[in-house]
Design a protein around this motif. Sequence first.
Motif, mmCIF file in Angstrom:
data_model
loop_
_atom_site.group_PDB
_atom_site.id
_atom_site.type_symbol
_atom_site.label_atom_id
_atom_site.label_comp_id
_atom_site.label_asym_id
_atom_site.label_seq_id
_atom_site.Cartn_x
_atom_site.Cartn_y
_atom_site.Cartn_z
ATOM 1 N N ILE A 27 6.551 10.311 12.147
ATOM 2 C CA ILE A 27 7.127 9.201 13.196
ATOM 3 C C ILE A 27 6.403 8.029 12.667
ATOM 4 C CG2 ILE A 27 7.478 8.340 15.206
ATOM 5 C CD1 ILE A 27 8.406 11.032 16.089
ATOM 6 N N SER A 28 4.972 7.948 12.420
ATOM 7 C CA SER A 28 4.228 7.038 12.043
ATOM 8 C C SER A 28 4.707 6.421 10.540
ATOM 9 C CB SER A 28 2.548 7.466 12.034
ATOM 10 O OG SER A 28 2.450 7.770 13.185
ATOM 11 N N LYS A 29 4.639 7.453 9.698
ATOM 12 C CA LYS A 29 5.014 6.936 8.202
ATOM 13 C C LYS A 29 6.521 6.231 8.484
ATOM 14 C CE LYS A 29 2.751 10.562 5.693
ATOM 15 N NZ LYS A 29 2.354 11.618 6.401
ATOM 16 N N LEU A 30 7.462 6.642 9.334
ATOM 17 C CA LEU A 30 8.742 6.011 9.267
ATOM 18 C C LEU A 30 8.776 4.779 9.977
ATOM 19 C CD1 LEU A 30 10.893 9.385 9.842
ATOM 20 C CD2 LEU A 30 10.711 7.758 7.673
ATOM 21 N N LEU A 31 7.864 4.540 11.041
ATOM 22 C CA LEU A 31 7.751 3.177 11.856
ATOM 23 C C LEU A 31 7.230 2.326 11.118
ATOM 24 C CD1 LEU A 31 7.003 4.678 15.652
ATOM 25 C CD2 LEU A 31 9.125 3.617 14.515
ATOM 26 N N GLU A 32 6.087 2.658 10.310
ATOM 27 C CA GLU A 32 5.464 1.729 9.284
ATOM 28 C C GLU A 32 5.865 1.884 7.930
ATOM 29 O OE1 GLU A 32 1.454 3.179 10.037
ATOM 30 O OE2 GLU A 32 1.560 2.173 12.019
ATOM 31 N N PHE A 33 7.258 1.958 7.594
ATOM 32 C CA PHE A 33 7.774 2.716 6.368
ATOM 33 C C PHE A 33 7.477 1.402 5.314
ATOM 34 C CE2 PHE A 33 11.103 3.355 3.091
ATOM 35 C CZ PHE A 33 10.989 4.547 2.961
ATOM 36 N N SER A 34 7.488 0.404 5.578
ATOM 37 C CA SER A 34 7.180 -0.564 4.312
ATOM 38 C C SER A 34 5.795 -0.432 3.919
ATOM 39 C CB SER A 34 7.447 -2.099 4.953
ATOM 40 O OG SER A 34 6.621 -2.536 6.022
ATOM 41 N N HIS A 35 4.631 -0.336 4.957
ATOM 42 C CA HIS A 35 3.428 -0.268 4.536
ATOM 43 C C HIS A 35 3.320 1.268 3.791
ATOM 44 C CE1 HIS A 35 -0.832 0.050 4.904
ATOM 45 N NE2 HIS A 35 -0.875 1.494 5.264
ATOM 46 N N PHE A 36 4.112 2.381 4.482
ATOM 47 C CA PHE A 36 4.084 3.580 3.821
ATOM 48 C C PHE A 36 4.464 3.638 2.304
ATOM 49 C CE2 PHE A 36 6.256 7.854 3.242
ATOM 50 C CZ PHE A 36 4.948 8.740 3.014
ATOM 51 N N ARG A 37 5.569 2.870 2.005
ATOM 52 C CA ARG A 37 6.005 2.749 0.698
ATOM 53 C C ARG A 37 4.874 2.025 -0.324
ATOM 54 N NH1 ARG A 37 11.482 0.165 1.109
ATOM 55 N NH2 ARG A 37 9.860 -1.762 1.603
ATOM 56 N N ILE A 38 4.610 1.071 0.217
ATOM 57 C CA ILE A 38 3.548 0.341 -0.667
ATOM 58 C C ILE A 38 2.186 1.105 -0.902
ATOM 59 C CG2 ILE A 38 1.731 -1.395 -0.611
ATOM 60 C CD1 ILE A 38 3.818 -3.107 1.002
ATOM 61 N N GLU A 39 1.873 2.001 -0.149
ATOM 62 C CA GLU A 39 0.593 2.899 -0.253
ATOM 63 C C GLU A 39 1.196 4.020 -1.076
ATOM 64 O OE1 GLU A 39 -2.474 2.462 0.603
ATOM 65 O OE2 GLU A 39 -2.012 0.364 1.282
ATOM 66 N N MET A 40 2.237 4.411 -1.000
ATOM 67 C CA MET A 40 2.487 5.465 -1.882
ATOM 68 C C MET A 40 2.666 5.085 -3.380
ATOM 69 S SD MET A 40 2.942 8.383 -0.579
ATOM 70 C CE MET A 40 3.781 9.224 -1.604
ATOM 71 N N GLY A 41 3.180 3.838 -3.580
ATOM 72 C CA GLY A 41 3.277 3.129 -4.719
ATOM 73 C C GLY A 41 1.796 2.951 -5.352
ATOM 74 N N ASN A 42 0.941 2.875 -4.686
ATOM 75 C CA ASN A 42 -0.581 2.933 -5.065
ATOM 76 C C ASN A 42 -1.284 4.274 -5.339
ATOM 77 O OD1 ASN A 42 -0.668 0.204 -4.964
ATOM 78 N ND2 ASN A 42 -1.164 0.071 -2.707
ATOM 79 N N GLN A 43 -0.611 5.338 -5.130
ATOM 80 C CA GLN A 43 -1.171 6.560 -5.349
ATOM 81 C C GLN A 43 -1.369 7.043 -6.919
ATOM 82 O OE1 GLN A 43 -2.070 8.524 -2.680
ATOM 83 N NE2 GLN A 43 -1.460 7.045 -1.621
ATOM 84 N N PRO A 44 -2.202 7.846 -7.158
ATOM 85 C CA PRO A 44 -2.457 8.257 -8.538
ATOM 86 C C PRO A 44 -1.494 9.272 -9.072
ATOM 87 C CG PRO A 44 -4.144 9.365 -7.111
ATOM 88 C CD PRO A 44 -3.143 8.572 -6.352
ATOM 89 N N ILE A 45 0.028 8.943 -8.729
ATOM 90 C CA ILE A 45 1.085 9.720 -9.306
ATOM 91 C C ILE A 45 2.125 9.095 -9.917
ATOM 92 C CG2 ILE A 45 0.697 11.599 -7.472
ATOM 93 C CD1 ILE A 45 2.848 10.057 -5.828
ATOM 94 N N PRO A 46 3.057 9.707 -10.808
ATOM 95 C CA PRO A 46 3.908 8.800 -11.421
ATOM 96 C C PRO A 46 5.000 7.902 -10.446
ATOM 97 C CG PRO A 46 3.824 11.029 -12.248
ATOM 98 C CD PRO A 46 3.096 11.036 -11.200
ATOM 99 N N PRO A 47 5.220 6.950 -10.483
ATOM 100 C CA PRO A 47 5.982 6.024 -9.661
ATOM 101 C C PRO A 47 7.276 6.936 -9.323
ATOM 102 C CG PRO A 47 5.427 4.744 -11.536
ATOM 103 C CD PRO A 47 5.101 5.878 -11.880
ATOM 104 N N GLU A 48 7.982 7.720 -10.136
ATOM 105 C CA GLU A 48 9.208 8.511 -9.817
ATOM 106 C C GLU A 48 8.810 9.737 -8.603
ATOM 107 O OE1 GLU A 48 8.011 8.493 -13.066
ATOM 108 O OE2 GLU A 48 9.395 6.763 -13.730
ATOM 109 N N ALA A 49 7.699 9.900 -8.675
ATOM 110 C CA ALA A 49 7.325 11.122 -7.686
ATOM 111 C C ALA A 49 6.952 10.404 -6.512
ATOM 112 C CB ALA A 49 5.964 11.925 -8.217
#
Length: 143
Positions: A24-46
Amino acid sequence: MKTKGYIADIVSILLILLWSYAAISKLLEFSHFRIEMGNQPIPPEAGRILIWALPSTELLAAVLLLFRQTQSFGLYASFFLLSAFSIYVGLTYFGFFTKHACACGGVFRHMGWGAHLVFNIAILFLNITALIFYQRKEAVFTS
């Protein structure tokens, strides 16, 4: 034998709270979560897949833990989620990744990597304990 069943149930309740809160925290703060997932050391598709898969899987684990018929599946799902998160946090803590973004939600986002690793391992230990006790409880009921 009842005590072991109660312990498995108490840990399951804690895991339900953990997964519900995390998702629920991830979903409520979805824009932040999406940005942070983009900063992960994983391929963007993942990352694009994980922004939906992680909260969905966390909620699924919580739902599975709610019902006696699916509690063992929920405990195993929790084990795999916690193991994956612990490995990732451990690799980050020990410097295996150059990027250090935390895509966690809520209060978990504010934890340091060391505290996060200790927390994850502690919850993983409780999860393993609940799995062992749940299996022993089921063995008693089926024999």
